[in-house]
Design a protein around this motif. Structure first.
Motif, PDB file in Angstrom:
ATOM      1  N   ALA B  56       1.323 145.593 106.803  1.00 44.72           N
ATOM      2  CA  ALA B  56       1.199 145.237 108.227  1.00 44.72           C
ATOM      3  C   ALA B  56      -0.259 145.355 108.697  1.00 44.72           C
ATOM      4  O   ALA B  56      -0.763 144.474 109.405  1.00 44.72           O
ATOM      5  CB  ALA B  56       2.094 146.140 109.063  1.00 44.72           C
ATOM      6  N   VAL B  57      -0.935 146.434 108.282  1.00 48.29           N
ATOM      7  CA  VAL B  57      -2.329 146.619 108.705  1.00 48.29           C
ATOM      8  C   VAL B  57      -3.220 145.541 108.061  1.00 48.29           C
ATOM      9  O   VAL B  57      -4.130 145.008 108.703  1.00 48.29           O
ATOM     10  CB  VAL B  57      -2.827 148.047 108.369  1.00 48.29           C
ATOM     11  CG1 VAL B  57      -4.280 148.232 108.765  1.00 48.29           C
ATOM     12  CG2 VAL B  57      -1.971 149.083 109.081  1.00 48.29           C
ATOM     13  N   ALA B  58      -2.914 145.218 106.799  1.00 46.34           N
ATOM     14  CA  ALA B  58      -3.696 144.158 106.118  1.00 46.34           C
ATOM     15  C   ALA B  58      -3.539 142.832 106.858  1.00 46.34           C
ATOM     16  O   ALA B  58      -4.518 142.095 107.029  1.00 46.34           O
ATOM     17  CB  ALA B  58      -3.237 144.015 104.676  1.00 46.34           C
ATOM     18  N   VAL B  59      -2.330 142.547 107.327  1.00 47.32           N
ATOM     19  CA  VAL B  59      -2.096 141.302 108.078  1.00 47.32           C
ATOM     20  C   VAL B  59      -2.906 141.311 109.371  1.00 47.32           C
ATOM     21  O   VAL B  59      -3.503 140.298 109.748  1.00 47.32           O
ATOM     22  CB  VAL B  59      -0.583 141.114 108.364  1.00 47.32           C
ATOM     23  CG1 VAL B  59      -0.345 140.031 109.401  1.00 47.32           C
ATOM     24  CG2 VAL B  59       0.148 140.761 107.087  1.00 47.32           C
ATOM     25  N   THR B  68      -9.063 131.243 106.456  1.00 50.32           N
ATOM     26  CA  THR B  68      -7.699 130.891 106.833  1.00 50.32           C
ATOM     27  C   THR B  68      -6.770 132.096 106.731  1.00 50.32           C
ATOM     28  O   THR B  68      -6.910 132.908 105.814  1.00 50.32           O
ATOM     29  CB  THR B  68      -7.198 129.771 105.892  1.00 50.32           C
ATOM     30  OG1 THR B  68      -8.196 128.753 105.884  1.00 50.32           O
ATOM     31  CG2 THR B  68      -5.878 129.195 106.338  1.00 50.32           C
ATOM     32  N   PHE B  69      -5.841 132.167 107.671  1.00 50.26           N
ATOM     33  CA  PHE B  69      -4.909 133.299 107.708  1.00 50.26           C
ATOM     34  C   PHE B  69      -4.116 133.388 106.398  1.00 50.26           C
ATOM     35  O   PHE B  69      -3.587 132.389 105.913  1.00 50.26           O
ATOM     36  CB  PHE B  69      -3.956 133.119 108.886  1.00 50.26           C
ATOM     37  CG  PHE B  69      -2.931 134.202 108.993  1.00 50.26           C
ATOM     38  CD1 PHE B  69      -3.312 135.507 109.214  1.00 50.26           C
ATOM     39  CD2 PHE B  69      -1.584 133.911 108.859  1.00 50.26           C
ATOM     40  CE1 PHE B  69      -2.370 136.514 109.311  1.00 50.26           C
ATOM     41  CE2 PHE B  69      -0.634 134.915 108.962  1.00 50.26           C
ATOM     42  CZ  PHE B  69      -1.031 136.216 109.185  1.00 50.26           C
ATOM     43  N   GLY B  70      -4.053 134.575 105.845  1.00 45.24           N
ATOM     44  CA  GLY B  70      -3.281 134.797 104.623  1.00 45.24           C
ATOM     45  C   GLY B  70      -4.150 135.077 103.412  1.00 45.24           C
ATOM     46  O   GLY B  70      -3.718 135.747 102.481  1.00 45.24           O
ATOM     47  N   ASN B  71      -5.382 134.576 103.441  1.00 44.24           N
ATOM     48  CA  ASN B  71      -6.263 134.749 102.271  1.00 44.24           C
ATOM     49  C   ASN B  71      -6.578 136.214 101.992  1.00 44.24           C
ATOM     50  O   ASN B  71      -6.495 136.668 100.856  1.00 44.24           O
ATOM     51  CB  ASN B  71      -7.582 133.988 102.478  1.00 44.24           C
ATOM     52  CG  ASN B  71      -7.416 132.507 102.255  1.00 44.24           C
ATOM     53  OD1 ASN B  71      -6.323 132.048 101.948  1.00 44.24           O
ATOM     54  ND2 ASN B  71      -8.479 131.754 102.424  1.00 44.24           N
ATOM     55  N   LEU B  72      -6.930 136.954 103.054  1.00 46.13           N
ATOM     56  CA  LEU B  72      -7.323 138.350 102.863  1.00 46.13           C
ATOM     57  C   LEU B  72      -6.162 139.160 102.275  1.00 46.13           C
ATOM     58  O   LEU B  72      -6.333 139.904 101.310  1.00 46.13           O
ATOM     59  CB  LEU B  72      -7.778 138.943 104.200  1.00 46.13           C
ATOM     60  CG  LEU B  72      -8.271 140.380 104.161  1.00 46.13           C
ATOM     61  CD1 LEU B  72      -9.493 140.547 105.034  1.00 46.13           C
ATOM     62  CD2 LEU B  72      -7.217 141.371 104.604  1.00 46.13           C
ATOM     63  N   THR B  73      -4.963 138.968 102.850  1.00 47.35           N
ATOM     64  CA  THR B  73      -3.795 139.718 102.370  1.00 47.35           C
ATOM     65  C   THR B  73      -3.507 139.368 100.904  1.00 47.35           C
ATOM     66  O   THR B  73      -3.241 140.256 100.091  1.00 47.35           O
ATOM     67  CB  THR B  73      -2.559 139.387 103.237  1.00 47.35           C
ATOM     68  OG1 THR B  73      -2.966 139.377 104.590  1.00 47.35           O
ATOM     69  CG2 THR B  73      -1.449 140.386 103.054  1.00 47.35           C
ATOM     70  N   ILE B 117     -13.532 132.701  95.275  1.00 47.72           N
ATOM     71  CA  ILE B 117     -12.744 131.519  94.853  1.00 47.72           C
ATOM     72  C   ILE B 117     -11.919 131.016  96.033  1.00 47.72           C
ATOM     73  O   ILE B 117     -11.949 129.843  96.382  1.00 47.72           O
ATOM     74  CB  ILE B 117     -11.785 131.879  93.691  1.00 47.72           C
ATOM     75  CG1 ILE B 117     -12.572 132.351  92.473  1.00 47.72           C
ATOM     76  CG2 ILE B 117     -10.892 130.689  93.338  1.00 47.72           C
ATOM     77  CD1 ILE B 117     -11.712 132.937  91.374  1.00 47.72           C
ATOM     78  N   LEU B 118     -11.191 131.932  96.659  1.00 48.25           N
ATOM     79  CA  LEU B 118     -10.182 131.514  97.635  1.00 48.25           C
ATOM     80  C   LEU B 118     -10.775 131.111  98.989  1.00 48.25           C
ATOM     81  O   LEU B 118     -10.249 130.213  99.645  1.00 48.25           O
ATOM     82  CB  LEU B 118      -9.181 132.653  97.838  1.00 48.25           C
ATOM     83  CG  LEU B 118      -7.743 132.201  98.004  1.00 48.25           C
ATOM     84  CD1 LEU B 118      -7.248 131.529  96.747  1.00 48.25           C
ATOM     85  CD2 LEU B 118      -6.850 133.357  98.359  1.00 48.25           C
ATOM     86  N   TYR B 119     -11.873 131.752  99.392  1.00 45.80           N
ATOM     87  CA  TYR B 119     -12.407 131.477 100.723  1.00 45.80           C
ATOM     88  C   TYR B 119     -13.107 130.136 100.812  1.00 45.80           C
ATOM     89  O   TYR B 119     -13.386 129.655 101.885  1.00 45.80           O
ATOM     90  CB  TYR B 119     -13.359 132.598 101.152  1.00 45.80           C
ATOM     91  CG  TYR B 119     -12.676 133.707 101.910  1.00 45.80           C
ATOM     92  CD1 TYR B 119     -11.441 134.176 101.500  1.00 45.80           C
ATOM     93  CD2 TYR B 119     -13.245 134.280 103.032  1.00 45.80           C
ATOM     94  CE1 TYR B 119     -10.807 135.191 102.177  1.00 45.80           C
ATOM     95  CE2 TYR B 119     -12.610 135.307 103.719  1.00 45.80           C
ATOM     96  CZ  TYR B 119     -11.397 135.753 103.282  1.00 45.80           C
ATOM     97  OH  TYR B 119     -10.769 136.753 103.961  1.00 45.80           O
ATOM     98  N   ASN B 120     -13.462 129.561  99.686  1.00 45.98           N
ATOM     99  CA  ASN B 120     -14.077 128.233  99.743  1.00 45.98           C
ATOM    100  C   ASN B 120     -13.347 127.322  98.763  1.00 45.98           C
ATOM    101  O   ASN B 120     -13.960 126.623  97.970  1.00 45.98           O
ATOM    102  CB  ASN B 120     -15.566 128.323  99.415  1.00 45.98           C
ATOM    103  CG  ASN B 120     -16.319 127.106  99.900  1.00 45.98           C
ATOM    104  OD1 ASN B 120     -15.934 126.491 100.885  1.00 45.98           O
ATOM    105  ND2 ASN B 120     -17.369 126.740  99.214  1.00 45.98           N
ATOM    106  N   PHE B 121     -12.032 127.383  98.825  1.00 47.27           N
ATOM    107  CA  PHE B 121     -11.190 126.671  97.867  1.00 47.27           C
ATOM    108  C   PHE B 121     -11.508 125.177  97.887  1.00 47.27           C
ATOM    109  O   PHE B 121     -11.494 124.538  98.926  1.00 47.27           O
ATOM    110  CB  PHE B 121      -9.715 126.891  98.214  1.00 47.27           C
ATOM    111  CG  PHE B 121      -8.791 126.467  97.112  1.00 47.27           C
ATOM    112  CD1 PHE B 121      -8.728 127.179  95.930  1.00 47.27           C
ATOM    113  CD2 PHE B 121      -7.996 125.343  97.259  1.00 47.27           C
ATOM    114  CE1 PHE B 121      -7.884 126.790  94.916  1.00 47.27           C
ATOM    115  CE2 PHE B 121      -7.150 124.949  96.241  1.00 47.27           C
ATOM    116  CZ  PHE B 121      -7.104 125.677  95.072  1.00 47.27           C
TER     117      PHE B 121
END
Lengths: 241, 161
Positions: B56-59, B68-73, B117-121
């Protein structure tokens, strides 16, 4: 879901942002009174020069309009402006973004430029939510811009050097694709070229250092972004008409 | 460490990051919550914190992240999975402080590489800053988070009768 969270938090965070900016400004000005007085004198003399330059521009504008009419050329597209408040900034060491408090409700779209104080480029809108939007700052490494370098004493009149800028976080911006033969000096102004869909002549920054590239083809140029030395509170979004 | 202490420290980190982004924006070159969450998962061998709380805190931090929402989690949980595998294979539980510092620094860099990788997919790969100065800064933040973790997880012992 993201939009709902921002709706709840953006008002308190926006007010806090404004309050903190004011506090920072007061604290800084308290310690820099001497410097500010000197700067004030310098600005006064610059202002006098600008007034005369402005008169010349006014005359040129009149002449330009007359010539456009004569040639039947359509005037450059204008932009509508939306005002927004920054309510969150994210500097995490790898990327730099901020959140503003207007979004789809004001007709914002990804790719629109975000500027402040006299057409200084701050960033580009990347994600739009119902009442907020995410801006990639020009210093974010994911941002590349088509730019031009102006006001060089070494360049013949009217000649501009084109380049590509890439965000380099706290190092500002790096200019790419500038040949070693080009004569560029620190302090020269970098602005948008208008070739990548952004309006032309938005101020990006000033050249900080110029080095001969290791590969022997391109120079290594660092640019200090103009927005770094300012306190960002309110910004403007340029919307095409 | 209890669930409430984890939430309390996370809220403190959010506020600290928020204030630093005004007064000294270019100082913070690390994601403090990520380091803290990794430290908790790596060092909390008693599993006192509910996994749903970490999620929950990570979200919540994901909402404010620079992508984009979801990448960090997603990246956080990939890193947690990596820690889990390392702990299973190499049995690195209950390591002394210095060893924990090195492991956590390694896990944080794993997080940064995955994030690139994911943040600049679809775009060019964004390398994390690999300079010595950045490494020193990262190690300093990891040490600070380890200290915060130690303080937050310290609980009064009830003497035996």
């Amino acid at each position: 879901m993201k939009n709902s969270v921002f709706i709840v938090f953006k008002r308190p965070l926006g007010s806090t942002h404004y309050f903190l900016n004011q506090t920072k400004q007061r604290v800084f000005s308290w310690f820099r009174t001497g410097e500010i007085l000197q700067e004030n004198e310098k600005l006064k003399s610059e202002n006098r020069q600008l007034v005369s330059a402005n008169l010349k521009i006014y005359e040129l504008e009149k002449e330009n309009n007359f010539l456009r009419k004569e040639l039947g050329v359509v005037q450059r597209k204008n932009f509508k402006i939306a005002v927004a408040r920054v309510f969150h900034q994210q500097f995490d060491g790898q990327f730099q973004t901020s959140l503003i408090d207007v979004g789809d409700n004001e007709g914002l779209k990804p790719g629109m430029p975000v500027i402040f104080d006299g057409e200084i480029l701050y960033g580009i809108i990347k994600e739009v939510y119902q009442t907020s939007a995410m801006v990639y700052l020009i210093t974010d490494p994911r941002m590349t811009l088509s730019v031009k370098i102006k006001n060089s004493a070494n360049q013949p009149d009217g000649q501009e050097i084109m380049a590509r800028s890439r965000g380099a976080l706290d190092n500002g911006l790096l200019l790419e694709l500038v040949a070693n033969q080009e004569e560029i000096q620190a302090g020269e102004t970098v602005m948008t070229s208008g070739l990548d869909g952004l309006p032309s002549a938005l101020l990006v920054g000033k050249i900080m250092t110029v080095k001969e590239g290791r590969g022997g083809i391109f120079k290594e140029i660092k640019v200090e972004p103009e927005f770094k030395s300012s306190l960002i509170d309110r910004v403007f979004i340029l919307k095409p008409l | 460490m209890s669930n409430w202490r984890f939430i309390f420290v996370s809220a403190g980190i959010f506020l600290a990051e928020y204030l630093l982004s005004f007064f000294w924006p270019f100082l913070l070159r690390a994601e403090l919550f990520i380091i803290f969450a990794l430290a908790v998962f790596f060092l909390d061998s008693m599993r006192k914190i509910n996994f749903a709380i970490i999620f929950a805190v990570a979200v919540f931090f994901d909402f404010w992240s620079s992508s984009t929402f979801g990448n960090l989690t997603l990246i956080l949980f990939l890193t947690i999975l990596f820690i889990f595998l390392i702990k299973r294979v190499m049995l690195v539980d209950n390591r002394p402080n210095f060893s924990a510092l090195l492991w956590l620094t390694g896990f944080y860099y794993f997080y940064l590489f995955t994030k690139g990788i994911l943040y600049n997919f679809g775009g060019p790969y964004i390398f994390p800053n690999l300079s010595i100065i950045n490494l020193i800064e990262t190690v300093s933040w990891v040490s600070a988070m380890l200290i915060i973790y130690k303080i937050a997880s310290h609980e009064k012992k009830i003497p035996r009768f």
